[in-house]
Write an enzyme that holds these catalytic residues in place. Structure first.
Site, PDB file in Angstrom:
ATOM      1  N   ASP A 170      -1.451 -92.006 -35.189  1.00 51.81           N
ATOM      2  CA  ASP A 170      -2.877 -92.340 -35.219  1.00 51.81           C
ATOM      3  C   ASP A 170      -3.328 -92.970 -36.528  1.00 51.81           C
ATOM      4  O   ASP A 170      -4.517 -93.035 -36.806  1.00 51.81           O
ATOM      5  CB  ASP A 170      -3.721 -91.076 -34.965  1.00 51.81           C
ATOM      6  N   GLU A 171      -2.398 -93.411 -37.335  1.00 51.05           N
ATOM      7  CA  GLU A 171      -2.794 -93.800 -38.688  1.00 51.05           C
ATOM      8  C   GLU A 171      -2.320 -95.188 -39.091  1.00 51.05           C
ATOM      9  O   GLU A 171      -2.463 -95.574 -40.230  1.00 51.05           O
ATOM     10  CB  GLU A 171      -2.231 -92.787 -39.692  1.00 51.05           C
TER      11      GLU A 171
END
Lengths: 287, 287, 287, 287
Positions: A230-231
């Site tokens: 998610d980054e």
């Protein structure tokens, strides 16, 4: 706009150094290539130089020779580059779970020729979306996943990616967390759609989190996978207004439209070589 | 947000007169109906009063009796009203030509249950979109049209609308101009999507017109049909940024997304009884 | 983003011809100038080539010599160009009438240094906005206009523009129609804000026109003056949602925000040499 | 739209209970009050009922008597309500530090009568913005703050709020963290603008955080103060696109516009009694 049909694209990236533009443009001039669009950016914080050129050869054009000879020029700059022929369709694997809004949207754009991709396979941990794939005459691989079979399933996925020669993996609402190993293998060549404006609402059920906060905007983020699912570097973000009358299920519905549009935009940018990774960020020559 | 599943909707409209709200709310109170949302608007320029109420009966509820008894109250106000049960799916006919972006989008929302419509038929003057209809198991009527058969074809269309009991006709990029007679028959119950921000670019090829003007925004307008195809009351409008690099075909591509979203939004508003025609304009209790 | 402080800008324009990029980039390389951003565009419809480069000299830099020597290179391409030094503040005349929202907004951006302009004069056909000018210590010229004095008044305005050396005239809601002669003199160097999305609602009272049509979006258009006041090449457009509850005076209020933002954006683009006129359109390297 | 000049506003709030709408609308009918707009919402998650009515009395109207008699009806519902006369200007205190973009924007809207507030005082911990206040003929209180004088300074601020009868405090980029005690005193009657989309980037330098993440959108959030300065119920949010070429100082510049618009919108909503706090969220009958 979409890249025009008779245009080649040269995309290149290297550390900052005087002459980075000139080494590209001088070569194109010598090769009698007509530049129709050029964008370059040099990051002042030390992340380096990127350039994207659309051009058309004025005469005969031998791409292999072009690549070889430009390689000699690029080498002193440590310049990585990629030449894309007009009409190229990037080989792609799409991964999904049960939600099909992004898949349906991508397949539509694919079907009408708006998205110049060559879908090699659709991979899912569920069987649900097979009929949609079948209607588009696309191979569908149902690879279920359990806590104990995750490594094995990822190996199967990886094998499909390898065998099909996929250059891009689109995580079109694939609801499994990829292992660090898989993230690493796919770094910079897999695009994920996250159903929130990161880093606001990471983790599970972001629309419920958004509801609890009473937000007046919901969004979606398309980003590259790197070592953290998610980054990774953000490619595109979208947003839509909501109000108090939107319960979590309404936010989910609103979110579908933003997710579709944001993912499709990010994929288009990638396909058209408009996106460059610079550290934890991207340069996107959007339009 | 979408109307919630256990809610009834009462939508009403009448000339401005003191007591218009009270006649509705008092009756609902007497009927032991719990109001979850209410919006009313009274136009200061004399276009009259509209009200939309979402409610749930606290006890037993006989809708026929409700309608009959409320009718008595509404009559002195010349109030037209409509009661919609939870879970109602509006019978709909969709008309298309060759472009299928709006149809594909509507069918997707229909398929996942986001758009509570009951698609009775898809009618087209071309055979092209039959496979898409077939995959959704929906009847497809190919009714070709020529200058000499227009009246006849419209009669066939009208017959289908009549026989299926369609309450709404969606012109999802139907590229024929309807006759004045047909427009009149469909007045207020047919939604058209026009691929521009009316009245900016009426007529043919609005994206080419927009390109020639060098606009930085392109848009779409969803509106009711009245006696002029491109001039009916506006329900929803959407817009997207463009720049110099967007040639007409790029504007067309950009336009597809806005057209889909704008038409879907207008249909949702209509289905949820959020739209009221007031003269040449609409009141929309959007969300 | 705004142009960064240590960067020079070279903006150039010429007919399409092979080598247009190379003639710029090769010279910059030879001059030891480091390119931080470059954008070029070549219109496929025959409107020619434009390029904008941000760069910083690596060593000593003599701009007069640069211009002279680059002029020799540019000449065979019929290339017009302009070199802008870091920190340049463009001399500007602002014209207003009674409404001051755009003026207030521009003066604020000027005051905090966001808009690198040098306001030489504020000219108005009304005395009303003199105190605002005075507070910012700016000269204010009240030049009233009547049907019989229009030519004379325009001569006075022109004289101020000439004497102050203004390179840009900003029509910040100046409510007089300029004569064809004045439009011609100001062609490409005067920016007007029109309170609608042209060509939708030309002419007087566009917000009333919009209200009568029941639009769901209102907008504003910033464009260059050419020989027709409301028809010059568009630089920027903005839009905002409205609904049935917005009476004309509400649209006017909503419009103020869009007008301010759209005009300020257009002026910024112009100041940063991001805008090129190509026939009846513009190329804008926006950001 | 702004509330129209001859309209009274009744805003009320209470726990959910059958009859909440009727108790309001029946009374208005009995009082011969003509309802021009009504919005109500009842939260299904147990946060209660809110209603906002715009109306005009058809005959003589005694507001004190109205309040007293409606109070009797409202009491069994535990309904809190507020009646606002046409033309009411809410007494306000504005707090600032050194940045004046929000203040300048608010004062402009105030000056032209768009924002019907009565600015009783501008309070700042710095002297910088005194001239701007002076030009608007508004009292300016310079109340410096140091770690040791914080409690004392807040007492002074509180005293000004009390003495001026301010009903609303606008924190227009006041860069001091309020004490828990002050937050508590101002709960629901102070609006803060936070220069990010909370909860994405809490804490200091949110634009730098956004830059480091390479976001493609930046935003602003206007919210009520409650016991946590950056965490109160959200009233309005705004967003704008950015790209890789926006360094932190460019994000700051972009952010100013969003902050101004978002804060002004939130204040308008509050002034027009469109906002209701429900637990940690708000209901906003926006337009």
């Amino acid at each position: 706009m979409t890249t025009h049909h008779d245009n080649w694209i040269l995309a290149a990236q290297c550390p900052s150094k005087i002459g980075t533009v000139d080494v590209v443009t001088r070569f194109l001039r010598e090769e009698n290539c007509y530049i129709t669009e050029l964008n370059s950016f040099d990051d002042r914080e030390g992340q380096g130089f990127v350039i994207r050129v659309e051009f058309r050869p004025e005469g005969a054009f031998d791409s292999a020779s072009f690549v070889s000879r430009f390689g000699d020029r690029a080498q002193p700059f440590d310049m990585a580059f990629e030449l894309t022929a007009p009409g190229t369709r990037m080989p792609v694997v799409i991964m999904v779970s049960k939600s099909d809004h992004c898949l349906n949207d991508l397949l539509y754009r694919y079907r009408i020729g708006q998205l110049p991709i060559d879908i090699k396979a659709i991979v899912s941990n569920h069987p649900d979306l097979e009929p949609l794939a079948a209607w588009h005459k696309l191979p569908y691989h149902h690879l279920p996943i359990t806590p104990t079979t995750k490594a094995e399933q990822e190996a199967q996925v990886w094998s499909i990616i390898q065998q099909t020669g996929a250059e891009l993996v689109i995580l079109a609402r694939y609801m499994q967390v990829l292992s660090a190993d898989m993230c690493s293998k796919l770094s910079g060549r897999a695009i994920n759609i996250h159903h929130s404006l990161l880093p606001g609402f990471k983790g599970a059920k972001p629309y419920h989190q958004a509801y609890d906060k009473g937000v007046k905007l919901v969004g979606a983020t398309a980003h590259y996978i790197n070592n953290d699912l998610d980054e990774g570097p953000i490619i595109a973000q979208g947003v839509e207004s909501v109000d108090h009358s939107h319960y979590p299920e309404d936010l989910v519905a609103k979110g579908r439209d933003i997710e579709c549009l944001t993912l499709a935009r990010a994929v288009s940018y990638h396909i058209e070589r408009r996106v460059f990774m610079q550290g934890s960020k991207t340069v996107v020559f959007a339009n």
